[in-house]
Write a protein that holds these residues in place. Structure first.
Motif, PDB file in Angstrom:
ATOM      1  N   MET A 133      12.268  19.817 -62.556  1.00  0.00           N
ATOM      2  CA  MET A 133      11.057  20.584 -62.270  1.00  0.00           C
ATOM      3  C   MET A 133       9.857  19.647 -62.316  1.00  0.00           C
ATOM      4  O   MET A 133       9.540  19.101 -63.367  1.00  0.00           O
ATOM      5  CB  MET A 133      10.910  21.689 -63.330  1.00  0.00           C
ATOM      6  CG  MET A 133       9.612  22.459 -63.283  1.00  0.00           C
ATOM      7  SD  MET A 133       9.422  23.596 -64.675  1.00  0.00           S
ATOM      8  CE  MET A 133       8.796  22.499 -65.958  1.00  0.00           C
ATOM      9  N   GLU A 134       9.200  19.455 -61.181  1.00  0.00           N
ATOM     10  CA  GLU A 134       8.005  18.603 -61.164  1.00  0.00           C
ATOM     11  C   GLU A 134       6.846  19.279 -61.881  1.00  0.00           C
ATOM     12  O   GLU A 134       6.057  18.631 -62.554  1.00  0.00           O
ATOM     13  CB  GLU A 134       7.600  18.271 -59.731  1.00  0.00           C
ATOM     14  CG  GLU A 134       8.509  17.255 -59.087  1.00  0.00           C
ATOM     15  CD  GLU A 134       7.998  16.814 -57.735  1.00  0.00           C
ATOM     16  OE1 GLU A 134       6.772  16.800 -57.530  1.00  0.00           O
ATOM     17  OE2 GLU A 134       8.843  16.482 -56.894  1.00  0.00           O
ATOM     18  N   GLU A 135       6.733  20.593 -61.693  1.00  0.00           N
ATOM     19  CA  GLU A 135       5.640  21.353 -62.293  1.00  0.00           C
ATOM     20  C   GLU A 135       6.101  22.793 -62.453  1.00  0.00           C
ATOM     21  O   GLU A 135       6.758  23.334 -61.586  1.00  0.00           O
ATOM     22  CB  GLU A 135       4.415  21.294 -61.368  1.00  0.00           C
ATOM     23  CG  GLU A 135       3.244  22.122 -61.840  1.00  0.00           C
ATOM     24  CD  GLU A 135       2.092  22.080 -60.845  1.00  0.00           C
ATOM     25  OE1 GLU A 135       1.111  21.381 -61.125  1.00  0.00           O
ATOM     26  OE2 GLU A 135       2.193  22.752 -59.805  1.00  0.00           O
ATOM     27  N   THR A 138      10.669  39.351 -59.309  1.00  0.00           N
ATOM     28  CA  THR A 138      10.799  38.342 -58.266  1.00  0.00           C
ATOM     29  C   THR A 138      10.427  36.947 -58.765  1.00  0.00           C
ATOM     30  O   THR A 138       9.693  36.795 -59.737  1.00  0.00           O
ATOM     31  CB  THR A 138       9.895  38.671 -57.053  1.00  0.00           C
ATOM     32  OG1 THR A 138       8.530  38.658 -57.477  1.00  0.00           O
ATOM     33  CG2 THR A 138      10.248  40.028 -56.458  1.00  0.00           C
ATOM     34  N   CYS A 139      10.920  35.949 -58.049  1.00  0.00           N
ATOM     35  CA  CYS A 139      10.583  34.553 -58.331  1.00  0.00           C
ATOM     36  C   CYS A 139       9.111  34.336 -58.017  1.00  0.00           C
ATOM     37  O   CYS A 139       8.635  34.760 -56.958  1.00  0.00           O
ATOM     38  CB  CYS A 139      11.448  33.635 -57.466  1.00  0.00           C
ATOM     39  SG  CYS A 139      10.943  31.902 -57.524  1.00  0.00           S
ATOM     40  N   PRO A 140       8.356  33.639 -58.879  1.00  0.00           N
ATOM     41  CA  PRO A 140       6.942  33.399 -58.606  1.00  0.00           C
ATOM     42  C   PRO A 140       6.692  32.460 -57.418  1.00  0.00           C
ATOM     43  O   PRO A 140       5.599  32.427 -56.884  1.00  0.00           O
ATOM     44  CB  PRO A 140       6.416  32.776 -59.887  1.00  0.00           C
ATOM     45  CG  PRO A 140       7.542  32.578 -60.788  1.00  0.00           C
ATOM     46  CD  PRO A 140       8.771  33.165 -60.185  1.00  0.00           C
ATOM     47  N   VAL A 141       7.707  31.728 -56.981  1.00  0.00           N
ATOM     48  CA  VAL A 141       7.525  30.787 -55.880  1.00  0.00           C
ATOM     49  C   VAL A 141       7.932  31.403 -54.543  1.00  0.00           C
ATOM     50  O   VAL A 141       7.134  31.477 -53.615  1.00  0.00           O
ATOM     51  CB  VAL A 141       8.328  29.486 -56.128  1.00  0.00           C
ATOM     52  CG1 VAL A 141       8.268  28.563 -54.921  1.00  0.00           C
ATOM     53  CG2 VAL A 141       7.812  28.771 -57.366  1.00  0.00           C
ATOM     54  N   GLY A 155      17.225  29.083 -57.679  1.00  0.00           N
ATOM     55  CA  GLY A 155      17.237  27.760 -58.275  1.00  0.00           C
ATOM     56  C   GLY A 155      15.878  27.195 -58.637  1.00  0.00           C
ATOM     57  O   GLY A 155      15.786  26.053 -59.088  1.00  0.00           O
ATOM     58  N   HIS A 156      14.800  27.967 -58.461  1.00  0.00           N
ATOM     59  CA  HIS A 156      13.483  27.468 -58.868  1.00  0.00           C
ATOM     60  C   HIS A 156      13.424  27.379 -60.393  1.00  0.00           C
ATOM     61  O   HIS A 156      13.920  28.258 -61.096  1.00  0.00           O
ATOM     62  CB  HIS A 156      12.360  28.362 -58.317  1.00  0.00           C
ATOM     63  CG  HIS A 156      12.157  28.171 -56.854  1.00  0.00           C
ATOM     64  ND1 HIS A 156      12.382  29.173 -55.933  1.00  0.00           N
ATOM     65  CD2 HIS A 156      11.766  27.092 -56.149  1.00  0.00           C
ATOM     66  CE1 HIS A 156      12.129  28.709 -54.722  1.00  0.00           C
ATOM     67  NE2 HIS A 156      11.756  27.447 -54.820  1.00  0.00           N
ATOM     68  N   GLY A 208      11.040  17.752 -75.063  1.00  0.00           N
ATOM     69  CA  GLY A 208      11.193  18.911 -75.933  1.00  0.00           C
ATOM     70  C   GLY A 208      11.107  20.236 -75.209  1.00  0.00           C
ATOM     71  O   GLY A 208      11.528  21.253 -75.736  1.00  0.00           O
ATOM     72  N   ASP A 209      10.552  20.260 -73.991  1.00  0.00           N
ATOM     73  CA  ASP A 209      10.476  21.518 -73.234  1.00  0.00           C
ATOM     74  C   ASP A 209      11.862  22.052 -72.941  1.00  0.00           C
ATOM     75  O   ASP A 209      12.827  21.305 -72.826  1.00  0.00           O
ATOM     76  CB  ASP A 209       9.756  21.300 -71.887  1.00  0.00           C
ATOM     77  CG  ASP A 209       8.257  21.171 -72.019  1.00  0.00           C
ATOM     78  OD1 ASP A 209       7.724  21.472 -73.100  1.00  0.00           O
ATOM     79  OD2 ASP A 209       7.623  20.766 -71.026  1.00  0.00           O
ATOM     80  N   ARG A 210      11.936  23.362 -72.805  1.00  0.00           N
ATOM     81  CA  ARG A 210      13.162  24.006 -72.345  1.00  0.00           C
ATOM     82  C   ARG A 210      12.866  24.592 -70.979  1.00  0.00           C
ATOM     83  O   ARG A 210      11.923  25.350 -70.807  1.00  0.00           O
ATOM     84  CB  ARG A 210      13.615  25.062 -73.343  1.00  0.00           C
ATOM     85  CG  ARG A 210      14.160  24.397 -74.591  1.00  0.00           C
ATOM     86  CD  ARG A 210      14.386  25.286 -75.769  1.00  0.00           C
ATOM     87  NE  ARG A 210      14.889  26.598 -75.514  1.00  0.00           N
ATOM     88  CZ  ARG A 210      15.837  27.181 -76.217  1.00  0.00           C
ATOM     89  NH1 ARG A 210      16.402  26.546 -77.200  1.00  0.00           N
ATOM     90  NH2 ARG A 210      16.206  28.407 -75.965  1.00  0.00           N
ATOM     91  N   ILE A 211      13.674  24.202 -70.008  1.00  0.00           N
ATOM     92  CA  ILE A 211      13.497  24.626 -68.624  1.00  0.00           C
ATOM     93  C   ILE A 211      14.630  25.570 -68.256  1.00  0.00           C
ATOM     94  O   ILE A 211      15.781  25.339 -68.610  1.00  0.00           O
ATOM     95  CB  ILE A 211      13.500  23.399 -67.681  1.00  0.00           C
ATOM     96  CG1 ILE A 211      12.338  22.471 -68.020  1.00  0.00           C
ATOM     97  CG2 ILE A 211      13.450  23.833 -66.228  1.00  0.00           C
ATOM     98  CD1 ILE A 211      12.358  21.156 -67.255  1.00  0.00           C
ATOM     99  N   SER A 212      14.285  26.647 -67.540  1.00  0.00           N
ATOM    100  CA  SER A 212      15.285  27.581 -67.038  1.00  0.00           C
ATOM    101  C   SER A 212      15.131  27.721 -65.538  1.00  0.00           C
ATOM    102  O   SER A 212      14.034  27.593 -64.997  1.00  0.00           O
ATOM    103  CB  SER A 212      15.147  28.957 -67.700  1.00  0.00           C
ATOM    104  OG  SER A 212      15.561  28.891 -69.043  1.00  0.00           O
ATOM    105  N   LEU A 213      16.243  28.001 -64.882  1.00  0.00           N
ATOM    106  CA  LEU A 213      16.256  28.192 -63.439  1.00  0.00           C
ATOM    107  C   LEU A 213      16.570  29.645 -63.128  1.00  0.00           C
ATOM    108  O   LEU A 213      17.380  30.274 -63.814  1.00  0.00           O
ATOM    109  CB  LEU A 213      17.325  27.310 -62.785  1.00  0.00           C
ATOM    110  CG  LEU A 213      17.039  25.824 -62.747  1.00  0.00           C
ATOM    111  CD1 LEU A 213      17.398  25.169 -64.051  1.00  0.00           C
ATOM    112  CD2 LEU A 213      17.785  25.184 -61.615  1.00  0.00           C
ATOM    113  N   ILE A 214      15.952  30.153 -62.080  1.00  0.00           N
ATOM    114  CA  ILE A 214      16.296  31.493 -61.600  1.00  0.00           C
ATOM    115  C   ILE A 214      17.615  31.355 -60.857  1.00  0.00           C
ATOM    116  O   ILE A 214      17.719  30.548 -59.919  1.00  0.00           O
ATOM    117  CB  ILE A 214      15.187  32.061 -60.694  1.00  0.00           C
ATOM    118  CG1 ILE A 214      13.925  32.283 -61.513  1.00  0.00           C
ATOM    119  CG2 ILE A 214      15.654  33.347 -60.019  1.00  0.00           C
ATOM    120  CD1 ILE A 214      12.745  32.819 -60.735  1.00  0.00           C
TER     121      ILE A 214
END
Length: 186
Positions: free
Chosen positions: A124-126, A164-167, A147-148, A137-143
């Motif tokens: 994730m770039e942003e 819905t996905c925000p993107v 896949g966003h 330390g961040d935790r990233i999740s994908l829809i």
């Protein structure tokens, strides 16, 4: 008391503090043993409240600005909301505006821990919700449907009021939130 009972209620939160599995187990085994020892004293109640307090420190990385270290410090707003846990702690009131299947879906989102900034940037770039880049330390999740990727805490808050996905606006989950003002207010 079995330590794994405490792990059921506290293990995930301690993982959010980036605590290693062996340290989590040692802490919870110690708390369970303490409760058992106290309960074994004649005349004592069998129910022993156990309070686990954890001091969380943020270490400034070599070459990192102090402001960057402070901004990635573990704070409640960067964590999974306790009131959305499948089994919230006793003192926490569950949110009634989020249905049980949605809570289960949110809880089951895969979480990727960022251990290297370059690795995090590949995922994730942003975060398109908070507009911040991933940090250690961040935790990233994908829809799952598109896949966003987003910070887990941002995505959970978003999905409690939007399906819905925000993107790309594809359907992220089939559950209808009942309170569209949860994240931003009326």
């Amino acid at each position: 008391m079995k330590w794994w009972i405490l792990k059921t209620y506290l293990g995930d939160r301690l993982e959010e503090y980036w605590m290693p599995d062996d340290e989590i187990e040692n802490l919870l085994v110690g708390a369970a043993n303490f409760a058992d020892e106290r309960a074994a004293v004649p005349g004592r109640r069998r129910e022993i409240p156990v309070v686990v307090a954890v001091d969380v420190l943020t270490v400034q990385q070599d070459g990192e600005l102090l402001s960057a270290a402070v901004s990635r410090a573990i704070r409640p707003e960067f964590m999974y909301p306790l009131e959305l846990w499948p089994r919230p702690p006793v003192a926490v009131t569950q949110r009634q505006d989020v249905c049980r299947p949605l809570k289960s879906f949110l809880w089951s989102l895969r979480k990727i821990r960022v251990t290297d900034v370059e690795e995090g940037l590949r995922v994730m770039e942003e975060c398109h919700i908070c507009l911040n880049s991933p940090t250690i330390g961040d935790r990233i999740s994908l829809i799952p449907n598109c896949g966003h990727a987003f910070h887990n805490h941002c995505l959970v808050k978003w999905l409690t009021w939007s399906e819905t996905c925000p993107v790309c606006r594809c359907e992220a989950h089939p559950y209808r939130p009942t309170n569209p003002y949860y994240m931003f207010g009326p």
